[in-house]
Design a protein around this motif. Structure first.
Motif, PDB file in Angstrom:
ATOM      1  N   ASN A 444      82.006 -30.732 -11.133  1.00  0.00           N
ATOM      2  CA  ASN A 444      83.005 -30.374 -10.114  1.00  0.00           C
ATOM      3  C   ASN A 444      82.352 -29.803  -8.855  1.00  0.00           C
ATOM      4  N   ASP A 445      81.382 -28.886  -9.058  1.00  0.00           N
ATOM      5  CA  ASP A 445      80.676 -28.300  -7.909  1.00  0.00           C
ATOM      6  C   ASP A 445      79.945 -29.375  -7.116  1.00  0.00           C
ATOM      7  N   ASN A 448      82.451 -31.559  -5.146  1.00  0.00           N
ATOM      8  CA  ASN A 448      82.982 -30.843  -3.968  1.00  0.00           C
ATOM      9  C   ASN A 448      81.976 -30.786  -2.828  1.00  0.00           C
ATOM     10  N   THR A 452      82.071 -32.540   0.924  1.00  0.00           N
ATOM     11  CA  THR A 452      81.892 -31.728   2.140  1.00  0.00           C
ATOM     12  C   THR A 452      80.872 -32.381   3.067  1.00  0.00           C
ATOM     13  N   GLU A 503      87.995 -27.406   6.228  1.00  0.00           N
ATOM     14  CA  GLU A 503      86.941 -26.911   5.325  1.00  0.00           C
ATOM     15  C   GLU A 503      86.626 -25.445   5.654  1.00  0.00           C
ATOM     16  N   TYR A 537      93.048 -30.583   0.738  1.00  0.00           N
ATOM     17  CA  TYR A 537      93.080 -29.195   0.271  1.00  0.00           C
ATOM     18  C   TYR A 537      94.489 -28.678  -0.020  1.00  0.00           C
ATOM     19  N   ASP A 540      95.314 -27.408  -3.524  1.00  0.00           N
ATOM     20  CA  ASP A 540      94.527 -26.181  -3.748  1.00  0.00           C
ATOM     21  C   ASP A 540      95.186 -25.002  -3.032  1.00  0.00           C
TER      22      ASP A 540
END
Length: 592
Positions: A444-445, A448, A452, A503, A537, A540
């Motif tokens: 997941n990290d 992401n 980005t 972001e 986003y 989230d």
């Protein structure tokens, strides 16, 4: 000649079986498509060819019932019972046949004949109970299982009965049945936890949780056993009532001083959930009572982590006291790592940390511990801006542990350090591999960070804000949150309307939450929604806003509003299950 005849007969039998199998497949297709009249013709032939095949008989009876040929089904069943009186389970089918005609008294008569037949043919008992369950005659299924156990005390159908009580919605009786099972045989404990756990929540006021707790307390009074403390501790852990779980675990420990595992488990969960008082009590007990140095030093380090997390003033003295008592050696390696982390990320003295970690490498004979030291050393070097040197240590771990989680972690740190030093191409190459990591957290990290970089890479030498964003990310990594917030504000102003804006707003909101500036975080989230209600986003944002209103700002109505937005507007969100559960809880629904 004799051999040839045998082979010929085998060939004929094989062809017959093959033809019969093909007929059955066709009949099943008709049956599944509700073409019962067509299926009847095939099942009739199959049943005539194999009158002892119960599947053919059951399918044929069902087809008759679905076409309302109840008398034909009845005649066939009576004929079969006349031929084979020992097939008493057919009385269940007969009873169902009469029930479909609303001849309830006759149906009940046959149901009871089936149950009474267990006295003479006990091996059909489970089959009869299962047939009752399939026909949704749940009380009769329970009665049948109970009769089997009355006839044969060694038989145990407690799980089946408990599950039926659950289907009926009789949760009180279900929990008591599960507790009966454990009472008779403690080997069922883990299965009982698994099945009972499906009906329990993390809410201590939930009706089912209360029923289960009452059943346990009642049994613990009438028949005291360690197993009830174990189950109560398990329940309290589920409810995140760690102090109550500790009381039960201490009761077990008092009777078995060699077993500190449950107390350690409670301590780690309490620490993870920031119940520092309970966590410290657990770790103090372990330090005082364990005979295993590894467990003792793990507890010592956890207590140090509590001291750091709660900003206690004497942290340095605590580290000094440990090193004076136990020395700086192989026993205190993880304490040395923790101290290096504290010196770097809390005290801002990474140079001291680097010296400590370089020395600690000499104390370790374990390649895994050496890898942990190298990863921490790399982190310290990244903090200092010495990216190339950090990459050497990370890469050493990555190479040595290619197929291990610690190797995947090292690869992510390589990618992250490359990103911090603006080597976006190499960072993306590493992250692309990691998106398929066995560790969900790392995957997941990696995904992401990959997004980005991909979404904000500079094009045609035109600045996109990614370099500035990487700088803010580095400052956040260094725990320099105020400076990171300033850089992010500059990005939001300079790159307004560009992809990096949302972001930066999102990252800044996370830092506001870390600093407990909740209103500022809410404002940032609102800006992200205003920018693009369909942006990546948004789900989230809705979830984090709901969590802030629910947990920090004491506004359940607002929390419900944002949980509801995820439920109705973002059905594919990873937050859907949690949002639905929390929304229902706030609304006062029975989540079971």
């Amino acid at each position: 000649m004799k051999r040839a005849v045998i082979l010929f007969n085998l060939l004929i039998f094989s062809l017959f079986c093959h033809a019969q199998q093909n007929e059955f497949i066709i009949a099943e297709n008709y049956f599944r498509n509700n073409e019962y009249e067509k299926a009847i013709q095939l099942y009739k032939e199959l049943y005539n060819q194999s009158p002892y095949n119960t599947t053919y008989l059951e399918r044929l009876i069902t087809c008759y019932q679905e076409t309302e040929q109840f008398t034909v089904a009845e005649d066939l069943l009576f004929q079969k019972l006349k031929e084979k009186p020992n097939l008493a389970y057919l009385h269940v089918v007969l009873g169902h046949n009469f029930e479909r005609q609303e001849k309830i008294d006759t149906a009940n008569k046959h149901y009871q004949l089936a149950i009474q037949s267990i006295n003479n043919k006990a091996n059909y008992g489970a089959l009869i109970a299962g047939m009752f369950k399939n026909y949704s005659k749940l009380d009769l299924a329970i009665e049948t299982f109970q009769k089997i156990m009355d006839i044969n005390p060694k038989a145990n159908y407690g799980f089946q009965m408990a599950q039926i009580y659950g289907e009926k919605g009789d949760f009180k009786q279900m929990f008591e049945s599960y507790i009966d099972l454990v009472d008779k045989n403690e080997g069922y404990l883990n299965n009982v936890k698994r099945y009972a756990g499906k009906y329990l929540t993390d809410d201590s006021e939930d009706e089912n949780n209360i029923l289960f707790k009452k059943a346990l307390l009642k049994r613990s009074i009438s028949n005291p056993k360690d197993i009830w403390n174990d189950l109560l501790s398990w329940l309290f852990i589920r409810q995140k009532q760690y102090s109550k779980a500790l009381i039960q675990s201490k009761a077990l420990f008092a009777r078995d001083p060699d077993n500190l595992n449950r107390i350690n488990e409670v301590g780690k969960l309490a620490l993870e959930n920031k119940d520092y008082e309970t966590a410290k009590e657990c770790f103090d007990l372990i330090i005082e009572n364990t005979n295993y140095p590894r467990d003792k030093f793990a507890a010592i380090n956890n207590n140090l982590r509590i001291a750091i997390d709660t900003n206690q003033p004497d942290i340095e003295q605590r580290f000094d006291a440990i090193f004076k008592e136990y020395g700086i050696n192989s026993k205190t390696l993880f304490t040395q790592i923790a101290y290096a982390d504290y010196l770097t990320f809390t005290k801002n003295t990474p140079e001291e940390a680097e010296v400590i970690l370089q020395k600690s490498l000499d104390f370790s004979n374990s390649r895994f511990i050496k890898a942990s030291i190298k990863l921490k050393l790399g982190d310290v070097l990244v903090y200092m801006g010495k990216f190339n040197k950090a990459l050497i240590y990370y890469s050493q771990v990555q190479t040595s542990f290619k197929n291990h989680n610690i190797g995947q972690e090292a690869r992510f740190k390589v990618a992250q350090a490359s990103y911090f030093k603006n080597d976006f191409k190499w960072a993306k190459a590493q992250l692309k591999v990691l998106k398929g990591s066995a560790s969900q957290l790392i995957a997941n990290d990696a995904a992401n960070l990959f997004l980005t970089i991909s979404d904000n890479e500079p094009k045609d030498s035109i600045s996109s804000g990614l370099k500035e964003y990487a700088k803010a990310d580095l400052l956040a990594f260094q725990n320099k949150n105020d400076k990171a917030i300033v850089v992010l504000s500059e990005i939001i102003t300079t790159y307004r309307g560009q992809a990096i804006e949302d972001e930066a707003l999102f990252k800044q909101a996370q830092l506001f939450i870390k600093k407990k500036l909740f209103d500022e975080a809410i404002l940032n989230y609102a800006k992200i929604i205003a920018l693009d209600k369909k942006g990546i986003y948004v789900d989230d944002v809705y979830y984090y806003m709901a969590e802030l209103y629910n947990n920090e700002l004491n506004n359940p109505e607002k929390a419900k509003e944002y949980y509801q937005k995820i439920i109705f507007d973002h059905p594919s969100s990873i937050y859907l299950v949690e949002a639905r559960k929390k929304f229902r809880k706030l609304r006062g629904d029975d989540v079971n």
